[in-house]
Design a protein around this motif. Structure first.
Motif, short mmCIF file in Angstrom:
data_model
loop_
_atom_site.label_atom_id
_atom_site.label_comp_id
_atom_site.label_asym_id
_atom_site.label_seq_id
_atom_site.Cartn_x
_atom_site.Cartn_y
_atom_site.Cartn_z
N LYS A 146 21.97 20.55 -67.06
CA LYS A 146 22.95 21.33 -66.29
C LYS A 146 24.16 20.46 -65.97
O LYS A 146 25.28 20.96 -65.90
CB LYS A 146 22.32 21.86 -65.00
N SER A 147 23.93 19.16 -65.78
CA SER A 147 25.05 18.26 -65.47
C SER A 147 25.99 18.11 -66.65
O SER A 147 27.18 17.83 -66.47
CB SER A 147 24.51 16.88 -65.07
N ALA A 148 25.48 18.30 -67.85
CA ALA A 148 26.35 18.25 -69.04
C ALA A 148 27.38 19.37 -69.00
O ALA A 148 28.47 19.23 -69.53
CB ALA A 148 25.51 18.33 -70.32
N VAL A 149 27.03 20.46 -68.35
CA VAL A 149 27.93 21.60 -68.25
C VAL A 149 28.86 21.45 -67.03
O VAL A 149 30.05 21.70 -67.12
CB VAL A 149 27.14 22.93 -68.13
N THR A 150 28.32 20.99 -65.92
CA THR A 150 29.12 20.93 -64.69
C THR A 150 29.94 19.65 -64.56
O THR A 150 31.01 19.66 -63.94
CB THR A 150 28.21 21.04 -63.45
N VAL A 151 29.48 18.54 -65.18
CA VAL A 151 30.16 17.25 -65.04
C VAL A 151 30.78 16.80 -66.36
O VAL A 151 31.90 16.32 -66.39
CB VAL A 151 29.19 16.17 -64.52
N GLY A 152 30.00 16.92 -67.44
CA GLY A 152 30.43 16.39 -68.74
C GLY A 152 31.54 17.15 -69.37
O GLY A 152 32.08 18.11 -68.92
N GLN B 222 23.34 11.09 -65.89
CA GLN B 222 24.70 10.67 -66.23
C GLN B 222 24.87 10.50 -67.73
O GLN B 222 25.88 10.91 -68.29
CB GLN B 222 25.04 9.34 -65.54
N SER B 223 23.88 9.88 -68.37
CA SER B 223 24.01 9.63 -69.81
C SER B 223 24.04 10.93 -70.61
O SER B 223 24.79 11.04 -71.58
CB SER B 223 22.91 8.69 -70.31
N LEU B 224 23.26 11.93 -70.19
CA LEU B 224 23.30 13.22 -70.87
C LEU B 224 24.62 13.94 -70.58
O LEU B 224 25.24 14.50 -71.49
CB LEU B 224 22.13 14.10 -70.44
N ALA B 225 25.06 13.91 -69.33
CA ALA B 225 26.29 14.61 -68.96
C ALA B 225 27.51 14.02 -69.66
O ALA B 225 28.42 14.75 -70.05
CB ALA B 225 26.49 14.55 -67.44
N LEU B 226 27.50 12.71 -69.85
CA LEU B 226 28.65 12.04 -70.46
C LEU B 226 28.47 11.77 -71.95
O LEU B 226 29.31 11.12 -72.57
CB LEU B 226 28.93 10.72 -69.71
N SER B 227 27.39 12.27 -72.52
CA SER B 227 27.09 12.09 -73.96
C SER B 227 27.14 10.62 -74.38
O SER B 227 27.73 10.28 -75.40
CB SER B 227 28.05 12.92 -74.82
N ARG B 228 26.52 9.77 -73.62
CA ARG B 228 26.47 8.35 -73.95
C ARG B 228 25.44 8.10 -75.04
O ARG B 228 24.31 8.57 -74.95
CB ARG B 228 26.14 7.51 -72.72
N ASN B 229 25.82 7.36 -76.05
CA ASN B 229 24.95 7.12 -77.20
C ASN B 229 23.96 5.98 -76.99
O ASN B 229 22.81 6.06 -77.45
CB ASN B 229 25.78 6.84 -78.45
N ILE B 230 24.37 4.92 -76.34
CA ILE B 230 23.50 3.74 -76.21
C ILE B 230 22.22 4.05 -75.44
O ILE B 230 21.13 3.66 -75.88
CB ILE B 230 24.27 2.54 -75.60
N PRO B 231 22.25 4.77 -74.30
CA PRO B 231 20.99 5.11 -73.64
C PRO B 231 20.05 5.93 -74.54
O PRO B 231 18.84 5.73 -74.53
CB PRO B 231 21.42 5.90 -72.41
N ALA B 232 20.62 6.84 -75.33
CA ALA B 232 19.80 7.63 -76.25
C ALA B 232 19.16 6.73 -77.30
O ALA B 232 17.97 6.87 -77.62
CB ALA B 232 20.65 8.71 -76.92
N ILE C 266 14.33 17.98 -67.79
CA ILE C 266 15.37 17.92 -68.82
C ILE C 266 16.37 19.06 -68.64
O ILE C 266 17.58 18.86 -68.73
CB ILE C 266 14.76 17.93 -70.24
N THR C 267 15.88 20.26 -68.36
CA THR C 267 16.78 21.39 -68.13
C THR C 267 17.71 21.11 -66.96
O THR C 267 18.92 21.37 -67.04
CB THR C 267 15.98 22.69 -67.87
N ASP C 268 17.16 20.56 -65.89
CA ASP C 268 17.99 20.26 -64.73
C ASP C 268 19.03 19.19 -65.06
O ASP C 268 20.19 19.31 -64.65
CB ASP C 268 17.10 19.80 -63.57
N CYS C 269 18.65 18.17 -65.82
CA CYS C 269 19.60 17.13 -66.22
C CYS C 269 20.68 17.70 -67.14
O CYS C 269 21.85 17.32 -67.04
CB CYS C 269 18.88 15.98 -66.91
#
Length: 123
Positions: free
Chosen positions: A117-123, A8-18, A112-115
């Protein structure tokens, strides 16, 4: 938002988890990993802003090669823009090929590659 998964954090580009992940890892390990992907931190120093991609010192070619290591099962190939030179007068041919270097396990690359993918399909 509360608890959030890596996906979720990768898909939504959340900064705090990073940032939190960055703060929990030994800086020498981060430096070793990013340089193995061809990214050269400015002044050889790491800053928290880097955790969200806020830095100079890279270019689209280097970033594409770094991300490609995930898709290549954890193998990094140094990028180059010319792959062959043919001399007209001698018919001599010089071919450039990048030798792959294992920079992460194939399971890490897969996850990481699988995660991502959610940045493209969800984010």
């Amino acid at each position: 938002m509360g608890i959030i998964t890596l996906r979720q954090s990768l898909a939504l580009s959340r900064n705090i988890p990073a940032l939190k992940a960055y703060q929990q890892v030994d800086k020498s390990k981060i430096y070793e990993f990013v340089t193995s992907l061809g990214i050269k931190p400015e002044g050889n120093t790491l800053y928290e802003a880097y955790s969200v991609g806020s830095f100079n010192g890279s270019n689209p070619l280097e970033m594409a090669a770094a991300y490609a290591a995930f898709a290549n099962g954890g193998t990094y190939y140094e990028p180059y823009t010319i792959n062959k030179i043919v001399y007209r007068d001698t018919d001599e041919v010089i071919t450039y090929e990048s030798e792959g270097k294992r920079v992460m396990s194939d399971s890490t690359a897969f996850m990481i590659t699988d995660c991502l993918k959610s940045a493209v399909t969800v984010g």
